[in-house]
Design a protein around this motif. Structure first.
Motif, PDB file in Angstrom:
ATOM      1  N   ALA A  32       0.809  -1.211   0.000  1.00 58.28           N
ATOM      2  CA  ALA A  32       0.000   0.000   0.000  1.00 58.28           C
ATOM      3  C   ALA A  32       0.840   1.257   0.000  1.00 58.28           C
ATOM      4  O   ALA A  32       0.424   2.291  -0.527  1.00 58.28           O
ATOM      5  CB  ALA A  32      -0.931  -0.016   1.213  1.00 58.28           C
ATOM      6  N   LEU A  83      -4.539   5.991 -13.353  1.00 54.47           N
ATOM      7  CA  LEU A  83      -3.851   6.683 -12.270  1.00 54.47           C
ATOM      8  C   LEU A  83      -4.416   8.089 -12.101  1.00 54.47           C
ATOM      9  O   LEU A  83      -4.613   8.566 -10.985  1.00 54.47           O
ATOM     10  CB  LEU A  83      -2.353   6.739 -12.558  1.00 54.47           C
ATOM     11  N   LEU A 125       0.132   7.789  -5.870  1.00 56.74           N
ATOM     12  CA  LEU A 125      -0.997   8.717  -5.886  1.00 56.74           C
ATOM     13  C   LEU A 125      -0.562  10.125  -5.497  1.00 56.74           C
ATOM     14  O   LEU A 125      -0.965  11.108  -6.131  1.00 56.74           O
ATOM     15  CB  LEU A 125      -2.088   8.229  -4.930  1.00 56.74           C
ATOM     16  N   HIS A 147       1.332  -1.838 -12.750  1.00 57.58           N
ATOM     17  CA  HIS A 147       1.013  -2.880 -11.779  1.00 57.58           C
ATOM     18  C   HIS A 147      -0.155  -2.470 -10.894  1.00 57.58           C
ATOM     19  O   HIS A 147      -1.073  -3.256 -10.642  1.00 57.58           O
ATOM     20  CB  HIS A 147       2.241  -3.184 -10.923  1.00 57.58           C
ATOM     21  N   TRP A 148      -0.139  -1.229 -10.404  1.00 56.47           N
ATOM     22  CA  TRP A 148      -1.146  -0.793  -9.450  1.00 56.47           C
ATOM     23  C   TRP A 148      -2.369  -0.171 -10.110  1.00 56.47           C
ATOM     24  O   TRP A 148      -3.486  -0.264  -9.578  1.00 56.47           O
ATOM     25  CB  TRP A 148      -0.540   0.214  -8.469  1.00 56.47           C
ATOM     26  N   PHE A 149      -2.198   0.474 -11.260  1.00 54.98           N
ATOM     27  CA  PHE A 149      -3.299   1.242 -11.819  1.00 54.98           C
ATOM     28  C   PHE A 149      -3.654   0.881 -13.260  1.00 54.98           C
ATOM     29  O   PHE A 149      -4.716   1.265 -13.737  1.00 54.98           O
ATOM     30  CB  PHE A 149      -2.979   2.747 -11.743  1.00 54.98           C
ATOM     31  N   THR A 201       3.556   1.842  -1.656  1.00 52.71           N
ATOM     32  CA  THR A 201       3.897   2.155  -3.041  1.00 52.71           C
ATOM     33  C   THR A 201       2.717   2.812  -3.749  1.00 52.71           C
ATOM     34  O   THR A 201       2.879   3.800  -4.465  1.00 52.71           O
ATOM     35  CB  THR A 201       4.298   0.869  -3.795  1.00 52.71           C
ATOM     36  N   ARG A 202       1.539   2.269  -3.552  1.00 48.79           N
ATOM     37  CA  ARG A 202       0.352   2.834  -4.189  1.00 48.79           C
ATOM     38  C   ARG A 202       0.119   4.269  -3.712  1.00 48.79           C
ATOM     39  O   ARG A 202      -0.159   5.158  -4.526  1.00 48.79           O
ATOM     40  CB  ARG A 202      -0.865   1.967  -3.860  1.00 48.79           C
ATOM     41  N   GLU A 203       0.236   4.492  -2.414  1.00 50.64           N
ATOM     42  CA  GLU A 203      -0.001   5.837  -1.898  1.00 50.64           C
ATOM     43  C   GLU A 203       1.069   6.810  -2.369  1.00 50.64           C
ATOM     44  O   GLU A 203       0.783   7.985  -2.629  1.00 50.64           O
ATOM     45  CB  GLU A 203      -0.054   5.791  -0.362  1.00 50.64           C
TER      46      GLU A 203
END
Length: 212
Positions: free
Chosen positions: A28, A76, A35, A68-70, A30-32
């Protein structure tokens, strides 16, 4: 028994001196980080000026983490605005079918997304746009390029920028009246009634004559 060969060190990215060595731990955080970096880049450079590489460098991660995340830049961008919609899923739902009925599909899709989220994210977005110029700039680009611009590009015969802006007046106006002002009878009207009232105007803006 021969000794195991040590793993080579991860090379630094010479083109990106600001990136930290190694990778941020997955998860999480990395995702934050992505963002937060995306919000800053989109606010500073706009949708077109911001790149996946710049965002990843700012977050201190490999650019592959964006996919990978978005799944890409559009998703994104949407996530950075905290809107409950996936641009690609919207396009897949709306574009197929009769071009002369795309206005109906657009209005029905927005109602489905907004009602499914209770209208909350839309209300927050409109309040943010009204108070913060950077948020307004991001929303303009989201509406004109990521969503409506692609609908217009698929069906419009001419003047795509003007057509996208005209469609935005109807879509965002609908959102304001239905979910923020809650003006009756539109606030509680069922979806077919709203589609029947607004879709013909959207359709004219998309495929009809703009000269009268």
């Amino acid at each position: 028994m021969s000794a195991s060969r040590p793993s080579p060190p991860e090379p630094a990215d010479a083109a990106s001196p600001g990136r930290r060595r190694g990778r941020r731990a997955g998860g999480a955080d990395t995702r934050e980080a992505l963002l937060a970096a995306a919000r800053s880049e989109f606010a500073e450079r706009g949708y077109e000026g911001a790149t996946v590489r710049r965002i990843a460098d700012r977050a201190g991660v490999d650019a592959a983490m964006v996919n990978h995340w978005f799944g890409g830049k559009d998703a994104l961008f949407t996530a950075s605005l905290d809107l409950p919609m996936d641009p690609e899923a919207i396009l897949e739902q709306v574009l197929p079918g009769d071009p002369e009925r795309i206005g109906e599909r657009i209005v029905a899709m927005f109602l489905q997304v907004w009602d499914g989220a209770g209208g909350g994210p839309l209300v927050a977005m409109i309040r943010s746009v009204a108070a913060h110029p950077d948020a307004a700039r991001m929303m303009r680009e989201f509406v004109s390029r990521v969503i409506l611009g692609r609908f217009v590009g698929a069906v419009a015969p001419d003047r795509p920028d003007e057509r996208a802006a005209l469609c935005a007046t109807q879509i965002l106006g609908l959102g304001m009246v239905r979910y923020v002002l809650r003006l009756e009878p539109l606030a509680s009207a069922d979806h077919p009634a709203v589609v029947a009232a607004i879709a013909p105007t959207i359709q004219r803006y998309l495929t009809g004559s703009l000269d009268g």
